[in-house]
Structures are given as structure tokens and as C-alpha cells.
Enzyme design. Structure first.
Site, PDB file in Angstrom:
ATOM      1  N   PRO A   9       0.789  -1.225   0.000  1.00 54.93           N
ATOM      2  CA  PRO A   9       0.000   0.000   0.000  1.00 54.93           C
ATOM      3  C   PRO A   9       0.828   1.284   0.000  1.00 54.93           C
ATOM      4  O   PRO A   9       1.830   1.392   0.710  1.00 54.93           O
ATOM      5  CB  PRO A   9      -0.830  -0.107   1.287  1.00 54.93           C
ATOM      6  CG  PRO A   9      -0.188  -1.165   2.098  1.00 54.93           C
ATOM      7  CD  PRO A   9       0.488  -2.092   1.139  1.00 54.93           C
ATOM      8  N   ASN A  10       0.365   2.203  -0.820  1.00 57.92           N
ATOM      9  CA  ASN A  10       0.883   3.571  -0.945  1.00 57.92           C
ATOM     10  C   ASN A  10       2.205   3.670  -1.711  1.00 57.92           C
ATOM     11  O   ASN A  10       2.655   4.780  -2.009  1.00 57.92           O
ATOM     12  CB  ASN A  10       1.009   4.257   0.434  1.00 57.92           C
ATOM     13  CG  ASN A  10      -0.334   4.404   1.095  1.00 57.92           C
ATOM     14  OD1 ASN A  10      -1.260   4.945   0.492  1.00 57.92           O
ATOM     15  ND2 ASN A  10      -0.481   3.887   2.293  1.00 57.92           N
ATOM     16  N   ARG A  17       5.385  12.006  -3.231  1.00 57.30           N
ATOM     17  CA  ARG A  17       5.237  12.572  -1.886  1.00 57.30           C
ATOM     18  C   ARG A  17       6.405  12.103  -1.023  1.00 57.30           C
ATOM     19  O   ARG A  17       7.000  11.085  -1.298  1.00 57.30           O
ATOM     20  CB  ARG A  17       3.914  12.081  -1.239  1.00 57.30           C
ATOM     21  CG  ARG A  17       2.648  12.407  -2.011  1.00 57.30           C
ATOM     22  CD  ARG A  17       2.270  13.868  -1.893  1.00 57.30           C
ATOM     23  NE  ARG A  17       2.165  14.291  -0.500  1.00 57.30           N
ATOM     24  CZ  ARG A  17       1.074  14.145   0.253  1.00 57.30           C
ATOM     25  NH1 ARG A  17      -0.009  13.605  -0.232  1.00 57.30           N
ATOM     26  NH2 ARG A  17       1.060  14.590   1.500  1.00 57.30           N
ATOM     27  N   TYR A  22      11.354   8.630   1.154  1.00 58.09           N
ATOM     28  CA  TYR A  22      11.286   7.528   0.189  1.00 58.09           C
ATOM     29  C   TYR A  22      12.019   7.821  -1.124  1.00 58.09           C
ATOM     30  O   TYR A  22      12.037   6.968  -2.015  1.00 58.09           O
ATOM     31  CB  TYR A  22       9.818   7.164  -0.084  1.00 58.09           C
ATOM     32  CG  TYR A  22       9.093   6.715   1.169  1.00 58.09           C
ATOM     33  CD1 TYR A  22       9.484   5.554   1.824  1.00 58.09           C
ATOM     34  CD2 TYR A  22       8.047   7.463   1.717  1.00 58.09           C
ATOM     35  CE1 TYR A  22       8.850   5.143   2.985  1.00 58.09           C
ATOM     36  CE2 TYR A  22       7.402   7.059   2.874  1.00 58.09           C
ATOM     37  CZ  TYR A  22       7.810   5.899   3.502  1.00 58.09           C
ATOM     38  OH  TYR A  22       7.185   5.485   4.647  1.00 58.09           O
ATOM     39  N   ASN A  73       8.093  -5.549  -0.540  1.00 69.85           N
ATOM     40  CA  ASN A  73       7.933  -4.402   0.345  1.00 69.85           C
ATOM     41  C   ASN A  73       6.435  -4.313   0.613  1.00 69.85           C
ATOM     42  O   ASN A  73       5.681  -3.791  -0.216  1.00 69.85           O
ATOM     43  CB  ASN A  73       8.446  -3.115  -0.294  1.00 69.85           C
ATOM     44  CG  ASN A  73       8.365  -1.944   0.674  1.00 69.85           C
ATOM     45  OD1 ASN A  73       7.735  -2.049   1.728  1.00 69.85           O
ATOM     46  ND2 ASN A  73       8.976  -0.826   0.316  1.00 69.85           N
ATOM     47  N   ALA A  76       2.926  -0.815   5.001  1.00 74.93           N
ATOM     48  CA  ALA A  76       2.422  -0.869   6.380  1.00 74.93           C
ATOM     49  C   ALA A  76       1.913  -2.256   6.763  1.00 74.93           C
ATOM     50  O   ALA A  76       1.879  -2.601   7.956  1.00 74.93           O
ATOM     51  CB  ALA A  76       1.313   0.164   6.556  1.00 74.93           C
ATOM     52  N   GLU A  97      12.597  -9.517   2.303  1.00 77.13           N
ATOM     53  CA  GLU A  97      11.760  -8.411   2.775  1.00 77.13           C
ATOM     54  C   GLU A  97      12.549  -7.120   2.583  1.00 77.13           C
ATOM     55  O   GLU A  97      13.737  -7.060   2.922  1.00 77.13           O
ATOM     56  CB  GLU A  97      11.453  -8.627   4.267  1.00 77.13           C
ATOM     57  CG  GLU A  97      10.697  -7.473   4.908  1.00 77.13           C
ATOM     58  CD  GLU A  97      10.545  -7.663   6.414  1.00 77.13           C
ATOM     59  OE1 GLU A  97      10.817  -8.773   6.929  1.00 77.13           O
ATOM     60  OE2 GLU A  97      10.175  -6.677   7.076  1.00 77.13           O
ATOM     61  N   HIS A  99      12.619  -2.729   2.793  1.00 76.15           N
ATOM     62  CA  HIS A  99      12.073  -1.422   3.172  1.00 76.15           C
ATOM     63  C   HIS A  99      12.986  -0.338   2.637  1.00 76.15           C
ATOM     64  O   HIS A  99      14.218  -0.430   2.780  1.00 76.15           O
ATOM     65  CB  HIS A  99      11.933  -1.307   4.695  1.00 76.15           C
ATOM     66  CG  HIS A  99      11.038  -2.369   5.218  1.00 76.15           C
ATOM     67  ND1 HIS A  99       9.687  -2.344   5.018  1.00 76.15           N
ATOM     68  CD2 HIS A  99      11.318  -3.525   5.845  1.00 76.15           C
ATOM     69  CE1 HIS A  99       9.161  -3.438   5.519  1.00 76.15           C
ATOM     70  NE2 HIS A  99      10.114  -4.182   6.023  1.00 76.15           N
ATOM     71  N   ARG A 106      12.805   4.736  12.880  1.00 78.62           N
ATOM     72  CA  ARG A 106      11.519   5.455  12.827  1.00 78.62           C
ATOM     73  C   ARG A 106      10.653   5.091  14.038  1.00 78.62           C
ATOM     74  O   ARG A 106      11.155   4.632  15.056  1.00 78.62           O
ATOM     75  CB  ARG A 106      10.849   5.152  11.481  1.00 78.62           C
ATOM     76  CG  ARG A 106      11.712   5.600  10.286  1.00 78.62           C
ATOM     77  CD  ARG A 106      11.041   5.352   8.953  1.00 78.62           C
ATOM     78  NE  ARG A 106       9.848   6.179   8.805  1.00 78.62           N
ATOM     79  CZ  ARG A 106       8.960   6.006   7.814  1.00 78.62           C
ATOM     80  NH1 ARG A 106       9.150   5.052   6.908  1.00 78.62           N
ATOM     81  NH2 ARG A 106       7.899   6.789   7.737  1.00 78.62           N
TER      82      ARG A 106
HETATM   83  O1  CA2 Z   1      10.361   2.002   4.207  1.00 77.19           O
HETATM   84  C1  CA2 Z   1       9.538   1.333   3.604  1.00 77.19           C
HETATM   85  O2  CA2 Z   1       9.727   0.900   2.458  1.00 77.19           O
HETATM   86  C2  CA2 Z   1       8.177   1.040   4.241  1.00 77.19           C
HETATM   87  O3  CA2 Z   1       7.843  -0.319   3.932  1.00 77.19           O
HETATM   88  C3  CA2 Z   1       7.202   1.995   3.610  1.00 77.19           C
HETATM   89  C4  CA2 Z   1       5.807   1.945   4.209  1.00 77.19           C
HETATM   90  C5  CA2 Z   1       5.874   2.048   5.731  1.00 77.19           C
HETATM   91  O4  CA2 Z   1       4.574   1.856   6.268  1.00 77.19           O
HETATM   92  C6  CA2 Z   1       6.818   1.016   6.315  1.00 77.19           C
HETATM   93  O5  CA2 Z   1       6.856   1.185   7.709  1.00 77.19           O
HETATM   94  C7  CA2 Z   1       8.194   1.174   5.743  1.00 77.19           C
HETATM   95  C8  CA2 Z   1       4.962   3.115   3.683  1.00 77.19           C
HETATM   96  C9  CA2 Z   1       4.922   3.215   2.205  1.00 77.19           C
HETATM   97  C10 CA2 Z   1       4.381   4.552   1.838  1.00 77.19           C
HETATM   98  O6  CA2 Z   1       4.910   4.894   0.587  1.00 77.19           O
HETATM   99  C11 CA2 Z   1       4.857   6.201   0.204  1.00 77.19           C
HETATM  100  C12 CA2 Z   1       5.696   6.562  -0.814  1.00 77.19           C
HETATM  101  C13 CA2 Z   1       5.711   7.860  -1.243  1.00 77.19           C
HETATM  102  C14 CA2 Z   1       4.868   8.808  -0.671  1.00 77.19           C
HETATM  103  C15 CA2 Z   1       4.025   8.435   0.351  1.00 77.19           C
HETATM  104  C16 CA2 Z   1       4.007   7.120   0.779  1.00 77.19           C
END
Ligand code: CA2
Length: 144
Positions: A9-10, A17, A22, A73, A76, A97, A99, A106
């Protein structure tokens, strides 16, 4: 040989963003880099992203018999999903896995991963460069 790269997700918002966390690369950039690295290593890399837990579970199930490894990845869902863990436990190949951020630097709720118990390796904090590193390592793990 086929490897599946799954994003949760996301992660479709990559490059649009929060670049300070990221990075600036888009998901399309990352997926193209993974396919390119796979091409150099003689591996077919298939990429997919979903915001939906059940869709990720379906793709992991489908990978049984079609892919030798999964780079995931789970976003969340990493920190919440026993369903994705169960699906990975039913997959016989290698699992990495991934990230983008260093989750351990964090918030506390990002420090626990349901998936790490199944993963053959975990990569975190290397930015989007982690994806091509994971493809390289997957090739090493799957070498005859
Ligand atoms: O660091 C990572 O890759 C995470 O898996 C990213 C997840 C977060 O919930 C994990 O704790 C760590 C969130 C992905 C959100 O991705 C976005 C990318 C660009 C802009 C906004 C959100």
C-alpha cells in the site's frame, strides 16, 4: 528463472510525496531498474503493486510454481499482516523483505515485522537502491 517484486500500500506514490523519506524515484523507475538488473543477470523480473492485502496474498499464492523468489515491500502491512506471513510461509522459494527507509530509526510501531520470521533476508534503509540490491542477492541465493 522468474522473480516476483511485490509492493504494498501507498508505494504507488513513490516519487510524488515524502521524497525526504522515500526518495525521488517513481515506482515505474524502480520497477524498470529491477527488470534491467534481472536482464543483466538472466532473470525475468515481474513487478506488481497493490493497496489491498488480499490482492497481495493472491499474488503470493500464484507465485507458487511460477516464481523462484519474492522480493516484497509490504508497506504498512509489514507491521500488521499475519495473512501475508501465512501466504509467504506457503511459498517454497526464497523471500527477501525490503524497506526503503530504515524502519528501525523510525516510530516504534515500525520496528516489528510479521514477515521477517519468514524472510531469508531483510534489507532496509538503502533507499530505492535496495530493490536492485535485492535482485542481485536473489540471483546469488538462487544460483545453482
Ligand atoms: O520504508 C519502507 O519501504 C516502508 O515499507 C514503507 C511503508 C511504511 O509503512 C513502512 O513502515 C516502511 C509506507 C509506504 C508509503 O509509501 C509512500 C511513498 C511515497 C509517498 C508516500 C508514501
Amino acid at each position: 528463472m522468474t522473480i516476483l517484486v511485490l509492493n504494498g500500500p501507498n508505494l504507488n506514490l513513490l516519487g510524488q510525496r515524502q521524497p525526504e523519506i522515500y526518495g525521488a524515484e517513481t515506482l515505474a523507475d524502480v520497477e524498470a531498474s529491477c527488470r534491467r538488473m534481472g536482464g543483466e543477470l538472466g532473470i525475468e523480473v515481474r513487478c506488481a503493486q497493490s493497496n489491498h492485502e488480499g490482492q497481495l496474498v493472491d499474488w503470493i499464492q500464484e507465485a507458487r510454481g511460477t516464481a523462484r523468489g519474492i522480493v516484497i515491500n509490504a508497506g504498512a502491512y509489514t507491521h500488521t499482516s499475519v495473512a501475508i506471513l501465512d501466504a509467504l510461509n506457503a511459498f517454497d522459494g526464497k523471500v527477501i523483505e525490503l524497506h526503503i527507509s530504515n524502519v528501525h530509526r523510525r516510530e516504534g510501531f515500525r520496528h516489528h515485522s510479521y514477515l521477517s520470521a519468514r524472510a531469508d533476508g531483510v534489507i532496509a534503509g538503502f533507499g530505492t537502491h535496495g530493490y536492485v540490491l535485492s535482485i542481485r542477492h536473489m540471483a546469488f541465493l538462487l544460483a545453482p
